[in-house]
Scaffold this motif. Structure first.
Motif, mmCIF file in Angstrom:
data_model
loop_
_atom_site.group_PDB
_atom_site.id
_atom_site.type_symbol
_atom_site.label_atom_id
_atom_site.label_comp_id
_atom_site.label_asym_id
_atom_site.label_seq_id
_atom_site.Cartn_x
_atom_site.Cartn_y
_atom_site.Cartn_z
ATOM 1 N N UNK A 287 -45.893 56.327 23.465
ATOM 2 C CA UNK A 287 -46.051 56.079 22.022
ATOM 3 C C UNK A 287 -46.366 54.602 21.882
ATOM 4 N N UNK A 302 -49.983 61.333 24.731
ATOM 5 C CA UNK A 302 -49.882 60.072 24.017
ATOM 6 C C UNK A 302 -49.951 60.280 22.520
ATOM 7 N N UNK A 303 -49.233 59.412 21.799
ATOM 8 C CA UNK A 303 -49.401 59.343 20.350
ATOM 9 C C UNK A 303 -49.713 57.888 20.016
ATOM 10 N N UNK A 304 -50.816 57.684 19.321
ATOM 11 C CA UNK A 304 -51.207 56.332 18.930
ATOM 12 C C UNK A 304 -50.584 56.037 17.573
#
Ligand code: FAD
Lengths: 325, 248
Positions: A287, A302-304
């Motif tokens: 993250x 993934x997290x943007x």
């Protein structure tokens, strides 16, 4: 019959550490391939029901030491183990890769002149030879290594193998005499970690924070997520060097090597040195607000975005799912 | 105080590691090399103990001819003397410890310090092995150390808590991050280190107990799946945690 595979078990706070069962599971596999028996070593502190407990994980025999002290400190065991190894002549001895276990392994190997390898990811036995798989260069390379001579002393990090029950019944008890440790340091004090969260090296889930967390207080956000997930809290070197987390929480090349099922890296760029500590995690989630952060070319998911929005939302949704919200 | 520090030269942590064509070793050409990061803490601690209690710091390494560089780094930091045990082979921990122990015994010591592990082979076994061979106590992974009336008092993190231990000197300790902040070599130190005569002995190595059959790269993860931006991505992550990883 190639003899036996010995497992040194470790206890903490009155019960066997899970790594003891993991080692027995690995030993069982080795023993099958080598037509050997599995011998669990209990110690120093004796355990009344050890035969049943360790038998359930595949121990055929359980060695305990008469007259042993109440200590759970494995590094006290070196002198007592020497006659055991002389009598049993095992092909290998599996030792927990904990602080005390690792110290024991090194001392024991020197004492009996045995080959020792640490931090193995796999052990196998074929055509009369023991081979191990182990990481080199911070996990950038994996080496398949043949270990010559017996006994081979092998340490395994907690969480490397699964612990699967599968014994054929209670193990037979065998007693050896306790040999008091020579030259052991005296323990003046032990400060137990605050209860509640699992140990980093044993945790199934780790929520970890880096420079992006910004302050010691802000780690509260990660702790809340860790608490709903039953996770440990880790940190990058940047967070430790800034004084936000204790050294014991650092994950990476100069910190701990961890192997959880899930590693959530929050506000961590994902440098090679951090990666060295997490590459054996089964699933890695990054993250990070920077879409170019290296973590996004290495992690599984993934997290943007801003961790201060994402992590509390994740905590809320997990809580809701668990019916705690 | 007769302080001895065992150090090792290792590839820089940033360096890309390439496996050699025979797959038995890595390609060592043009690999940037450094003093093992944990050994920096050991050298620094020895210098501080000398500053507080007097005596001398002697640094020793086992390694190929080029490994003399890490001895020069330690001298540039302030170590007094060094010894290079020269070997062309990469050795198992027991063999390395035996070579070190033989020289350390001859030199004499009150305290032997070394890094918690070398970051290339990652054994973490040298300190306990050395202690057995030198017949003295050992405390590994020390992150705090002081000397009091001929004893050392050390603290370390272990699974489940933090221990404070005491043992009599002579002893062996291995250094962990947190012990101190290693100093940078001074310009004067560097000049001195360059000129310093460093004696060598050649390693007498018997048959190795470990044989590398082959090297490989770890399996590559199949690439990062970006779940989205901001809190919109959270439900999908929760689904993965529940259905795929089964952790909730
Ligand atoms: C010999 C040696 C050994 C080392 N050992 C280790 C080790 O054991 N462990 C270790 O971790 N490092 C180690 N390092 C250091 C390593 O090289 C990196 O410097 C370190 O890992 C960086 O930590 P970080 O990712 O937390 O910080 P940074 O690299 O500064 O990354 C911070 C990240 O946070 C993101 N961010 C900022 N704010 C937010 C926000 N609000 N929301 C989301 N994301 C945000 C940024 O985009 C950035 O990607 C070592 C280095 C050397 C030379």
């Amino acid at each position: 019959m190639a003899g036996s595979v010995c497992v040194v078990t470790e206890q903490f706070d009155g019960s066997f550490r899970r790594v003891s069962y993991e080692l027995l599971t690995a030993a069982r596999r080795l023993a099958e391939a080598a037509s050997a028996e599995v011998i669990a070593i209990v110690g120093p502190k004796t355990v009344a029901e050890a035969g049943a407990t360790l038998g359930a994980y595949g121990a055929n025999k359980v060695v305990q030491f008469a007259g042993a002290p109440e200590s759970e400190d494995l590094s006290q065991l070196c002198e007592s183990l020497v006659p055991v190894l002389q009598e049993l002549q095992p092909m290998c001895v599996l030792v927990p890769g904990t602080v005390h276990g690792q110290e024991l392994a090194g001392r024991l190997a020197a004492r009996v002149g045995a080959a020792a390898v640490s931090a193995v990811l796999d052990v196998s036995y074929a055509d009369g030879a023991l081979t191990v798989l182990r990481p080199l260069y911070g996990g950038k390379v994996l080496a398949t290594v043949a270990v010559r001579g017996t006994p081979a002393i092998v340490t395994v990090r907690p969480n490397t193998f699964g612990a699967v029950a599968g014994g054929s019944g209670p193990a037979e008890g065998v007693t050896f005499a306790w040999v008091p440790p020579a030259r052991a340091p005296e323990r003046l004090h032990f400060r137990k970690s605050a209860a509640g969260r699992p140990e980093l090296t044993e945790a199934d889930i780790i929520v970890s924070g880096g420079r992006g967390v910004g302050s010691a207080e802000n780690f509260r956000v990660l702790e809340e997520l860790a608490d709903v997930l039953g996770a440990a809290v880790g940190a990058s070197r940047a967070a430790v060097d800034a004084g936000w987390r204790p050294q014991a929480d650092q994950v990476g090349q100069t910190g701990k090597v961890v192997s959880p099922k899930l590693y959530i890296a929050c506000g961590i760029s994902g440098s090679v040195q951090h990666w060295a500590g997490i590459s054996s995690a089964k699933c890695i989630v990054g993250i990070n607000k920077d879409p170019q952060a290296p973590i996004f070319s290495r992690a599984d998911y993934g997290i943007v975005g801003d961790l201060f929005e994402i992590v509390p939302e994740l905590t809320r949704q997990v809580k809701a799912l668990k019916g705690q919200g | 105080m007769n302080l001895v520090v065992a150090v090792k030269q290792v590839p820089d942590t940033e360096a890309a590691i390439r496996i050699a064509p025979d797959r038995k070793d890595i390609d060592r050409s043009a690999l940037p090399m450094i003093l093992n990061p944990y050994d920096e803490f050991a050298v620094e601690e020895a210098l501080r103990l000398r500053e507080a209690h007097g005596g001398s710091v002697w640094v020793v390494t086992v390694g190929p001819p080029a490994a003399v560089d890490v001895l020069r780094t330690a001298i540039a930091m302030g170590a007094d003397d060094a010894l290079h045990i020269v070997t062309e082979h990469s050795l198992d921990a027991l063999t390395t410890a035996a070579l070190l122990a033989q020289q350390i015994k001859t030199h004499g010591f009150d305290l032997v310090l070394t890094g918690r592990e070398a970051i290339d082979d990652g054994y973490g076994l040298i300190a306990p092995m050395l202690a057995e061979m030198l017949e003295v106590p050992v405390v590994t992974l020390v992150s705090s150390l002081k000397l009091e009336d001929g004893s050392l008092i050390a603290e370390r993190d272990v699974e489940g808590g933090r221990e404070t231990l005491r043992c009599a000197l002579p002893a062996v300790v291995s250094a962990q991050k947190g012990l101190n902040e290693p100093r940078y070599p001074s310009l004067k130190g560097k000049m001195m280190a360059k000129k310093k005569e460093i004696p060598t002995v050649s390693a007498d190595v018997s048959e190795a107990k470990l044989e590398v059959l082959h090297l490989g790269y770890p399996p590559i993860r199949s690439g990062t799946k970006i779940l989205g931006e901001g809190i919109q991505a959270v439900p999908e992550l929760v689904r993965i945690l529940r259905d795929e990883l089964k952790v909730i």
